[in-house]
Write an enzyme that holds these catalytic residues in place. Sequence first.
Site, PDB file in Angstrom:
ATOM      1  N   GLY A 111      -2.196  -7.510  13.975  1.00 29.65           N
ATOM      2  CA  GLY A 111      -0.777  -7.700  13.681  1.00 29.65           C
ATOM      3  C   GLY A 111       0.097  -7.183  14.815  1.00 29.65           C
ATOM      4  O   GLY A 111      -0.315  -7.172  15.984  1.00 29.65           O
ATOM      5  N   ASP A 136       1.425  -9.732   6.061  1.00 28.93           N
ATOM      6  CA  ASP A 136       2.884  -9.549   6.066  1.00 28.93           C
ATOM      7  C   ASP A 136       3.630 -10.740   6.680  1.00 28.93           C
ATOM      8  O   ASP A 136       4.847 -10.855   6.510  1.00 28.93           O
ATOM      9  CB  ASP A 136       3.258  -8.275   6.835  1.00 28.93           C
ATOM     10  CG  ASP A 136       2.737  -7.019   6.163  1.00 28.93           C
ATOM     11  OD1 ASP A 136       2.408  -7.084   4.965  1.00 28.93           O
ATOM     12  OD2 ASP A 136       2.658  -5.978   6.842  1.00 28.93           O
ATOM     13  N   ARG A 171       8.911  -6.742 -22.397  1.00 33.45           N
ATOM     14  CA  ARG A 171       9.096  -5.657 -21.432  1.00 33.45           C
ATOM     15  C   ARG A 171       9.689  -6.159 -20.112  1.00 33.45           C
ATOM     16  O   ARG A 171       9.624  -7.354 -19.806  1.00 33.45           O
ATOM     17  CB  ARG A 171       7.736  -5.031 -21.105  1.00 33.45           C
ATOM     18  CG  ARG A 171       7.244  -4.086 -22.160  1.00 33.45           C
ATOM     19  CD  ARG A 171       5.845  -3.620 -21.829  1.00 33.45           C
ATOM     20  NE  ARG A 171       5.430  -2.588 -22.771  1.00 33.45           N
ATOM     21  CZ  ARG A 171       4.179  -2.219 -22.945  1.00 33.45           C
ATOM     22  NH1 ARG A 171       3.211  -2.783 -22.267  1.00 33.45           N
ATOM     23  NH2 ARG A 171       3.886  -1.270 -23.811  1.00 33.45           N
ATOM     24  N   ARG A 275       7.645  -1.208 -17.084  1.00 34.67           N
ATOM     25  CA  ARG A 275       6.366  -0.759 -16.531  1.00 34.67           C
ATOM     26  C   ARG A 275       6.288  -1.155 -15.053  1.00 34.67           C
ATOM     27  O   ARG A 275       6.737  -2.236 -14.673  1.00 34.67           O
ATOM     28  CB  ARG A 275       5.187  -1.446 -17.240  1.00 34.67           C
ATOM     29  CG  ARG A 275       5.006  -1.044 -18.684  1.00 34.67           C
ATOM     30  CD  ARG A 275       4.347   0.331 -18.806  1.00 34.67           C
ATOM     31  NE  ARG A 275       3.976   0.617 -20.174  1.00 34.67           N
ATOM     32  CZ  ARG A 275       4.791   1.112 -21.093  1.00 34.67           C
ATOM     33  NH1 ARG A 275       6.061   1.364 -20.788  1.00 34.67           N
ATOM     34  NH2 ARG A 275       4.371   1.358 -22.322  1.00 34.67           N
ATOM     35  N   ARG A 284      -5.180  -7.771  -0.202  1.00 39.44           N
ATOM     36  CA  ARG A 284      -5.818  -8.029   1.099  1.00 39.44           C
ATOM     37  C   ARG A 284      -7.308  -8.314   0.959  1.00 39.44           C
ATOM     38  O   ARG A 284      -7.997  -8.510   1.959  1.00 39.44           O
ATOM     39  CB  ARG A 284      -5.677  -6.795   2.007  1.00 39.44           C
ATOM     40  CG  ARG A 284      -4.289  -6.484   2.415  1.00 39.44           C
ATOM     41  CD  ARG A 284      -4.187  -5.726   3.714  1.00 39.44           C
ATOM     42  NE  ARG A 284      -5.162  -4.720   3.989  1.00 39.44           N
ATOM     43  CZ  ARG A 284      -4.869  -3.456   4.358  1.00 39.44           C
ATOM     44  NH1 ARG A 284      -3.619  -3.078   4.424  1.00 39.44           N
ATOM     45  NH2 ARG A 284      -5.815  -2.614   4.662  1.00 39.44           N
TER      46      ARG A 284
HETATM   47  O1  F6P Z   1       0.103  -4.687   7.317  1.00 39.99           O
HETATM   48  C1  F6P Z   1      -0.567  -5.016   6.154  1.00 39.99           C
HETATM   49  C2  F6P Z   1      -0.317  -4.005   5.075  1.00 39.99           C
HETATM   50  O2  F6P Z   1      -1.091  -4.350   3.958  1.00 39.99           O
HETATM   51  C3  F6P Z   1       1.139  -3.793   4.683  1.00 39.99           C
HETATM   52  O3  F6P Z   1       1.628  -4.778   3.823  1.00 39.99           O
HETATM   53  C4  F6P Z   1       1.080  -2.434   4.075  1.00 39.99           C
HETATM   54  O4  F6P Z   1       2.347  -1.813   4.138  1.00 39.99           O
HETATM   55  C5  F6P Z   1       0.073  -1.720   4.928  1.00 39.99           C
HETATM   56  O5  F6P Z   1      -0.743  -2.717   5.491  1.00 39.99           O
HETATM   57  C6  F6P Z   1      -0.789  -0.728   4.192  1.00 39.99           C
HETATM   58  O6  F6P Z   1      -1.559  -0.046   5.123  1.00 39.99           O
HETATM   59  P1  F6P Z   1      -2.912   0.729   4.824  1.00 39.99           P
HETATM   60  O7  F6P Z   1      -3.966  -0.272   4.508  1.00 39.99           O
HETATM   61  O8  F6P Z   1      -3.185   1.461   6.066  1.00 39.99           O
HETATM   62  O9  F6P Z   1      -2.643   1.589   3.634  1.00 39.99           O
END
Ligand code: F6P
Length: 357
Positions: A111, A136, A171, A275, A284
């Site tokens: 990235g 992202d 909710r 909530r 991911r």
């Molecule tokens: O850059 C990808 C990402 O998943 C972001 O959306 C998120 O803020 C960050 O990485 C989280 O980072 P880590 O996996 O280091 O907790």
Amino acid sequence: MKRRIGILTSGGDCPGLNACIRGVARASYSLFDTEIIGIQDGYAGLISGDYREMKQSDFSGILTLGGTILGTRRTPFRNMRVIEDDNVDKVKAMKENYKKMRLDCLVTLGGNGTHKTANLLSEEGLNVIGLPKTIDNDIWGTDVTFGFHTAVDIATDVIDRIHTTAASHGRCMVIEIMGNKAGWLTLYSGIAGGADVILLPEIPYDPKAVAKAIERRAEAGKDFSIVAIAEGAMTQKEAKMKKKERLAFRQETGFNGAANRLAAELQQMVGVEARAVIPGHVQRGGTPSAYDRMLSTIFGVHAAQLIADGNYGQAVAMIGNQVGHNPLSEVAGKTKFVPDDAQAVKAARAMGISFGE
Ligand code: F6P
């Protein structure tokens, strides 16, 4: 002419990394005489000299595999030129290991941070090509990054599933979507999942305006609401603060995440049962979608073509629906934020989706 290619994946993992590695490898093997060196755990492996010669068969059976066969690590760009406690000159070490591996070029999948270090190495005289991965979708100069659409699919599925439980219980469900600086993932999954309120880092919100939007729904006879909030969303009050001030403010006020805070506030302000839901790294994980497999593959093949042409110092990109590239020097250090006049933002506003303004 034989070319020795080093490949590394750096930063947060995402679906499509292996498909992209495979695209680079398979196209390279067919375009020119190729030797590939897999560098372990991103720049950390390039610094420490942790690498291995890859065989053609290493790139088989990985198209659908999530994560990265090379491992990944966050090695922050801001420290690249800083000598830390281990006394290692990281830039010098990376250049030495590049030489030791006898590389003709280095392909980096990552990235924004990864692209910044790729540009640094390019400025230091190494042949580097960057490939745009991130859920992202915030890399400057490319319409889309690989990993993004799989994450949109996952986050949308989360919102879909929350809908049924929200409706059954009457909710307000506040779902925290990944994205610290850029809100693309929240925007796309929020629209695709039919969220009533979408809160992005780029559009600071007023909690009272969010409460109003939920009350309006209740007045219209809808007793449940869905709020999609980016993990990096901030209030209008916080947006006026400098970063340090904001962090201190959050610490003082016991900030425990964007969704948790807002859910508690809405419960108090509206009297609705609220909530927070935080899908986190699930967004991911797992196999890439068909679209991301295709995108990662054509990006990887384009990188191999750049190597064949000896066209280094480039960041592969999708530009107006065509795979192309931008100079790394132009991409490094820039972020593609959601603009206020983004088509999707305008469409959402036109449909009455609240951005909490
Ligand atoms: O850059 C990808 C990402 O998943 C972001 O959306 C998120 O803020 C960050 O990485 C989280 O980072 P880590 O996996 O280091 O907790």
